[in-house]
Design an enzyme around this catalytic site. Structure first.
Site, PDB file in Angstrom:
ATOM      1  N   GLU A  69       0.795  -1.234   0.000  1.00 29.85           N
ATOM      2  CA  GLU A  69       0.000   0.000   0.000  1.00 29.85           C
ATOM      3  C   GLU A  69       0.828   1.285   0.000  1.00 29.85           C
ATOM      4  O   GLU A  69       0.624   2.177   0.818  1.00 29.85           O
ATOM      5  CB  GLU A  69      -0.981  -0.014   1.183  1.00 29.85           C
ATOM      6  CG  GLU A  69      -1.912  -1.213   1.118  1.00 29.85           C
ATOM      7  CD  GLU A  69      -2.854  -1.345   2.303  1.00 29.85           C
ATOM      8  OE1 GLU A  69      -2.841  -0.477   3.189  1.00 29.85           O
ATOM      9  OE2 GLU A  69      -3.614  -2.337   2.346  1.00 29.85           O
ATOM     10  N   GLU A 105      -6.499 -10.378  -1.396  1.00 33.64           N
ATOM     11  CA  GLU A 105      -7.297 -10.109  -0.186  1.00 33.64           C
ATOM     12  C   GLU A 105      -8.779 -10.055  -0.568  1.00 33.64           C
ATOM     13  O   GLU A 105      -9.514  -9.166  -0.142  1.00 33.64           O
ATOM     14  CB  GLU A 105      -6.863  -8.779   0.456  1.00 33.64           C
ATOM     15  CG  GLU A 105      -5.385  -8.741   0.783  1.00 33.64           C
ATOM     16  CD  GLU A 105      -4.959  -7.522   1.594  1.00 33.64           C
ATOM     17  OE1 GLU A 105      -5.826  -6.788   2.116  1.00 33.64           O
ATOM     18  OE2 GLU A 105      -3.741  -7.303   1.708  1.00 33.64           O
TER      19      GLU A 105
HETATM   20  O1  9MR Z   1      -7.871  -7.803   8.293  1.00 33.83           O
HETATM   21  C1  9MR Z   1      -6.928  -7.008   8.990  1.00 33.83           C
HETATM   22  C2  9MR Z   1      -7.538  -6.515  10.298  1.00 33.83           C
HETATM   23  O2  9MR Z   1      -7.726  -7.602  11.173  1.00 33.83           O
HETATM   24  C3  9MR Z   1      -6.628  -5.465  10.917  1.00 33.83           C
HETATM   25  O3  9MR Z   1      -7.270  -4.909  12.048  1.00 33.83           O
HETATM   26  C4  9MR Z   1      -6.330  -4.380   9.902  1.00 33.83           C
HETATM   27  C5  9MR Z   1      -5.427  -3.327  10.501  1.00 33.83           C
HETATM   28  O4  9MR Z   1      -5.026  -2.373   9.595  1.00 33.83           O
HETATM   29  O5  9MR Z   1      -5.710  -4.946   8.775  1.00 33.83           O
HETATM   30  C6  9MR Z   1      -6.554  -5.826   8.099  1.00 33.83           C
HETATM   31  O6  9MR Z   1      -5.932  -6.322   6.935  1.00 33.83           O
HETATM   32  C7  9MR Z   1      -5.566  -5.369   5.952  1.00 33.83           C
HETATM   33  C8  9MR Z   1      -4.350  -5.885   5.228  1.00 33.83           C
HETATM   34  O7  9MR Z   1      -3.325  -6.185   6.135  1.00 33.83           O
HETATM   35  C9  9MR Z   1      -3.861  -4.916   4.188  1.00 33.83           C
HETATM   36  N1  9MR Z   1      -4.913  -4.540   3.271  1.00 33.83           N
HETATM   37  C10 9MR Z   1      -6.162  -4.123   3.875  1.00 33.83           C
HETATM   38  C11 9MR Z   1      -6.641  -5.162   4.880  1.00 33.83           C
HETATM   39  C12 9MR Z   1      -7.991  -4.786   5.448  1.00 33.83           C
HETATM   40  O8  9MR Z   1      -7.865  -3.607   6.210  1.00 33.83           O
END
Ligand code: 9MR
Length: 368
Positions: free
Chosen positions: A155, A260
């Protein structure tokens, strides 16, 4: 008394066995169906990795041949304090994946979010550089040969395709992305290296991703693939942009992955003026309409969206190497808490009881 307890345990075990039998054996297996096309992955949390729920574990083992840790390999978990690493959960993940014959995609080495607390207020460039170098070297080297790939940088782009003004960009300059891949390549020569981001199917952001990949390649540094995250909404699928992206990324000679995937069904607070509405009680009901269950028509729209997507994935199967869902069952999806907390969303192929949804069967139908 004791007999009663034993009876209870036996009943519970039989119940679990029956349920897991239904889930694990009576429905098709996605990893089997698509085994000549691409890997089928899931993001797993620590309780799934440590097999807390045998029913869910049976489902995961039957459906998936690739795992991405949803949180445990992020910097705040891996290096919670300066130069103090916590390898235990990631080691458990490696053991779990090896036992179950699954690939592991490490997620993620360099990301502006979920950084350790000591990084958040860091002002001094040398300290940021030292974190950056040590974090990549230590973790990439430790898991080289144990995991299959890394999201090296996650990102790094803004929606307009320019670089995000993250702490890394600010303190290390715009070459930090190439540097991250250079360090990872050296520390993990046997691990595939990917760039991962959301909305990079959209033209402007896609152009930014293409520029990143080309810059890494021009520097003579290895980048093996690009991950399009795939957080979309069932009623609003950017199929044309997705198709163009697959073609354009593939033309750069890198693997393309959907990393994802989840297709939410709830209204988006950023459309029109609904963000304001979400603060009122009338607004909250409108923003969270399916607390009593997923209506059939919505489940069908979602099933069609997933089918359209998988048809497209199959059309480009020579370029696409992995499809990873961001979770297993709807109950644990991050989309129940974002962008509005406490909603009831239904973005995945399995419901809150881990039963297959119409979307599961529509995906299966594309693979037959
Ligand atoms: O699914 C993840 C969630 O449990 C966390 O709280 C969050 C924190 O930023 O991150 C989520 O996963 C993310 C991923 O690592 C990167 N792309 C976006 C995802 C959804 O937010």
């Amino acid at each position: 008394m004791v007999t009663k307890r034993i009876l209870k345990i036996a009943l519970a075990a039989t119940y679990l066995f029956c349920i897991s039998g239904v889930v694990s054996q009576d429905i098709p297996s996605l990893k089997e169906l698509f085994k000549n096309d691409f890997l089928i992955g899931a993001a797993l949390n620590i309780s799934q990795i440590t097999e807390k729920d045998p029913v869910e574990d049976a489902l995961i083992r039957r459906q998936f041949n690739s795992v991405t840790p949803e949180n445990i390999m992020k910097a705040e978990h891996m290096q919670p304090r300066w130069n103090e690493y916590n390898f235990e959960p990631s080691d458990q993940l490696v053991a779990y994946a090896r036992k179950n014959n699954m690939k592991v995609n490490g997620h993620a080495l360099i990301w502006h979010s979920q950084l350790p607390p000591f990084m958040r207020q860091m002002k001094d460039k040398d300290s940021v550089r030292s974190f950056f170098v040590n974090h990549i070297n230590t973790i990439a080297a430790r898991y080289d040969g144990k995991i299959d790939s890394w999201d090296v940088v996650n990102e790094a782009l803004e929606e307009d395709g320019t670089l995000r003004k993250s702490i890394f960009w600010e303190k290390l300059g715009e070459d930090y992305i190439v540097e991250a891949f250079r360090l990872a390549q050296k520390a993990a020569p046997n691990t595939k290296l990917y760039y991962n981001d959301y909305n990079i199917e959209q033209p402007k952001k896609r152009a930014g991703a293409i520029a990143i990949i080309k810059k890494i390649q021009a520097a003579g540094v290895r980048i093996d693939g690009v991950g399009i995250q795939g957080h979309w909404r069932s009623y609003d699928m950017p199929l044309k942009n997705i198709e163009e992206s697959v073609k354009e990324f593939a033309a750069l000679g890198v693997e393309v992955m959907f990393t994802e995937l989840d297709l939410g069904v709830l209204p988006n607070p950023w459309d029109g003026n609904s963000a304001e509405l979400s603060k009122t009680s009338e607004g909250s009901a409108r923003m969270n309409p399916y607390t009593a269950g997923l209506p059939d028509s919505v489940a069908q729209t979602q099933a069609k969206a997933y089918a359209d997507l998988f048809k497209l994935f199959l059309k480009y199967r020579q370029y696409i190497t992995r499809i990873t869902f961001w979770g297993v069952g709807d109950g644990h999806s991050w989309l129940n808490g974002w962008p509005i907390r406490g909603r009831t969303n239904y973005p995945l192929l399995f419901d809150r009881q881990l039963q297959p949804k119409p979307a599961f069967f529509s995906v299966v139908a594309t693979g037959k």
